[in-house]
Enzyme design. Sequence first.
Site, PDB file in Angstrom:
ATOM      1  CG  ASN A 137      63.341  21.754  52.867  1.00  0.00           C
ATOM      2  OD1 ASN A 137      62.879  20.363  53.430  1.00  0.00           O
ATOM      3  ND2 ASN A 137      64.498  21.669  52.602  1.00  0.00           N
ATOM      4  N   PRO A 141      64.003  22.218  60.702  1.00  0.00           N
ATOM      5  CG  PRO A 141      64.059  19.945  61.656  1.00  0.00           C
ATOM      6  CD  PRO A 141      63.038  20.934  60.953  1.00  0.00           C
ATOM      7  CG  ASN A 142      69.387  20.354  62.038  1.00  0.00           C
ATOM      8  OD1 ASN A 142      70.085  20.892  63.033  1.00  0.00           O
ATOM      9  ND2 ASN A 142      68.780  19.383  62.092  1.00  0.00           N
ATOM     10  CB  ALA A 154      64.932  15.793  60.552  1.00  0.00           C
ATOM     11  CG  ASP A 172      47.276  14.616  62.363  1.00  0.00           C
ATOM     12  OD1 ASP A 172      47.304  14.005  61.017  1.00  0.00           O
ATOM     13  OD2 ASP A 172      47.337  14.188  63.352  1.00  0.00           O
ATOM     14  CD  GLU A 226      57.506  15.904  50.779  1.00  0.00           C
ATOM     15  OE1 GLU A 226      56.602  15.567  50.233  1.00  0.00           O
ATOM     16  OE2 GLU A 226      58.194  15.346  51.560  1.00  0.00           O
ATOM     17  CG  HIS A 284      62.650  17.111  50.621  1.00  0.00           C
ATOM     18  ND1 HIS A 284      62.599  17.338  52.034  1.00  0.00           N
ATOM     19  CD2 HIS A 284      61.325  16.517  50.388  1.00  0.00           C
ATOM     20  CE1 HIS A 284      61.464  16.936  52.585  1.00  0.00           C
ATOM     21  NE2 HIS A 284      60.818  16.324  51.520  1.00  0.00           N
ATOM     22  CG  LEU A 285      67.775  22.020  49.788  1.00  0.00           C
ATOM     23  CD1 LEU A 285      68.550  21.946  50.906  1.00  0.00           C
ATOM     24  CD2 LEU A 285      68.213  23.131  48.870  1.00  0.00           C
ATOM     25  NE  ARG A 310      70.275  12.430  51.901  1.00  0.00           N
ATOM     26  CZ  ARG A 310      70.348  13.411  52.614  1.00  0.00           C
ATOM     27  NH1 ARG A 310      69.348  14.456  52.477  1.00  0.00           N
ATOM     28  NH2 ARG A 310      71.319  13.331  53.675  1.00  0.00           N
ATOM     29  NE  ARG A 320      69.103  11.790  55.348  1.00  0.00           N
ATOM     30  CZ  ARG A 320      69.181  12.533  56.301  1.00  0.00           C
ATOM     31  NH1 ARG A 320      68.284  13.411  56.715  1.00  0.00           N
ATOM     32  NH2 ARG A 320      70.106  12.393  57.101  1.00  0.00           N
ATOM     33  CE1 TYR A 333      70.193  18.040  53.213  1.00  0.00           C
ATOM     34  CE2 TYR A 333      72.065  17.797  54.474  1.00  0.00           C
ATOM     35  CZ  TYR A 333      70.789  17.417  53.931  1.00  0.00           C
ATOM     36  OH  TYR A 333      70.398  16.216  54.650  1.00  0.00           O
ATOM     37  CG  HIS A 379      62.350  11.742  56.863  1.00  0.00           C
ATOM     38  ND1 HIS A 379      62.086  11.679  55.548  1.00  0.00           N
ATOM     39  CD2 HIS A 379      63.328  12.809  56.843  1.00  0.00           C
ATOM     40  CE1 HIS A 379      62.739  12.393  54.843  1.00  0.00           C
ATOM     41  NE2 HIS A 379      63.674  13.044  55.590  1.00  0.00           N
ATOM     42  NE  ARG A 409      71.776  19.714  57.647  1.00  0.00           N
ATOM     43  CZ  ARG A 409      70.543  19.223  57.550  1.00  0.00           C
ATOM     44  NH1 ARG A 409      69.647  20.318  56.720  1.00  0.00           N
ATOM     45  NH2 ARG A 409      69.916  18.243  57.485  1.00  0.00           N
TER      46      ARG A 409
HETATM   47  C1  DQA Z   1      66.141  17.787  53.555  1.00  0.00           C
HETATM   48  C2  DQA Z   1      66.059  16.326  53.774  1.00  0.00           C
HETATM   49  C3  DQA Z   1      65.891  15.760  54.786  1.00  0.00           C
HETATM   50  O1  DQA Z   1      66.022  14.300  54.844  1.00  0.00           O
HETATM   51  C4  DQA Z   1      66.845  16.220  56.015  1.00  0.00           C
HETATM   52  O2  DQA Z   1      66.501  15.887  57.239  1.00  0.00           O
HETATM   53  C5  DQA Z   1      67.062  17.693  55.769  1.00  0.00           C
HETATM   54  C6  DQA Z   1      67.043  18.271  54.444  1.00  0.00           C
HETATM   55  C7  DQA Z   1      66.492  18.180  52.003  1.00  0.00           C
HETATM   56  O3  DQA Z   1      66.016  19.468  51.629  1.00  0.00           O
HETATM   57  O4  DQA Z   1      67.018  17.765  51.174  1.00  0.00           O
HETATM   58  O5  DQA Z   1      67.235  18.376  56.646  1.00  0.00           O
HETATM   59  O6  DQA Z   1      64.644  18.179  53.700  1.00  0.00           O
END
Ligand code: DQA
Length: 146
Positions: free
Chosen positions: A73, A9-10, A76, A86, A97, A99-100, A106, A110, A22, A79, A17
Amino acid sequence: MKVLFLNGPNLNLLGQREPEIYGSMKLSDIEEMVREHGQRHGVEVVFQQSNHEGELVTQVQQSVGDYDYVILNAAAYTHTSIGLKDAIVGAGVKAIEIHLTNIHARESYRQTSIIAQACIGSINGFGAGSYILGLEAAILHNKAND
Ligand code: DQA
């Protein structure tokens, strides 16, 4: 080798954003960079993004047979989503996994990743570079387990 980058998401908002957190690259810019990197290494790269947890679960399940690795990635949902964890375990997916940002540096909410224990390993904190490092991790893991 074929690799699915699954974005939660997002992440469709990347570029606009919170760029101070990011970065300024759009998801499509990252996709182009990663696809080129993949081509140089003979890896086919596919990008997907969804804001919906169930859609991400379905994508993880459907990756079996089509992809060698899923690089995730989960944003959110990292977490919060037992369902995603699962799905990785249940479908027997080789997941990495990414993450940026450095999620451990943080907000406290998170700093826990529910999906981490279902993944081969985790990369975070290198901005868009985390996507390249995720791909490199898949290539190395594939060589080591050939
Ligand atoms: C994220 C870190 C997450 O906590 C956050 O909700 C994101 C981006 C990252 O790539 O740093 O949306 O996954």
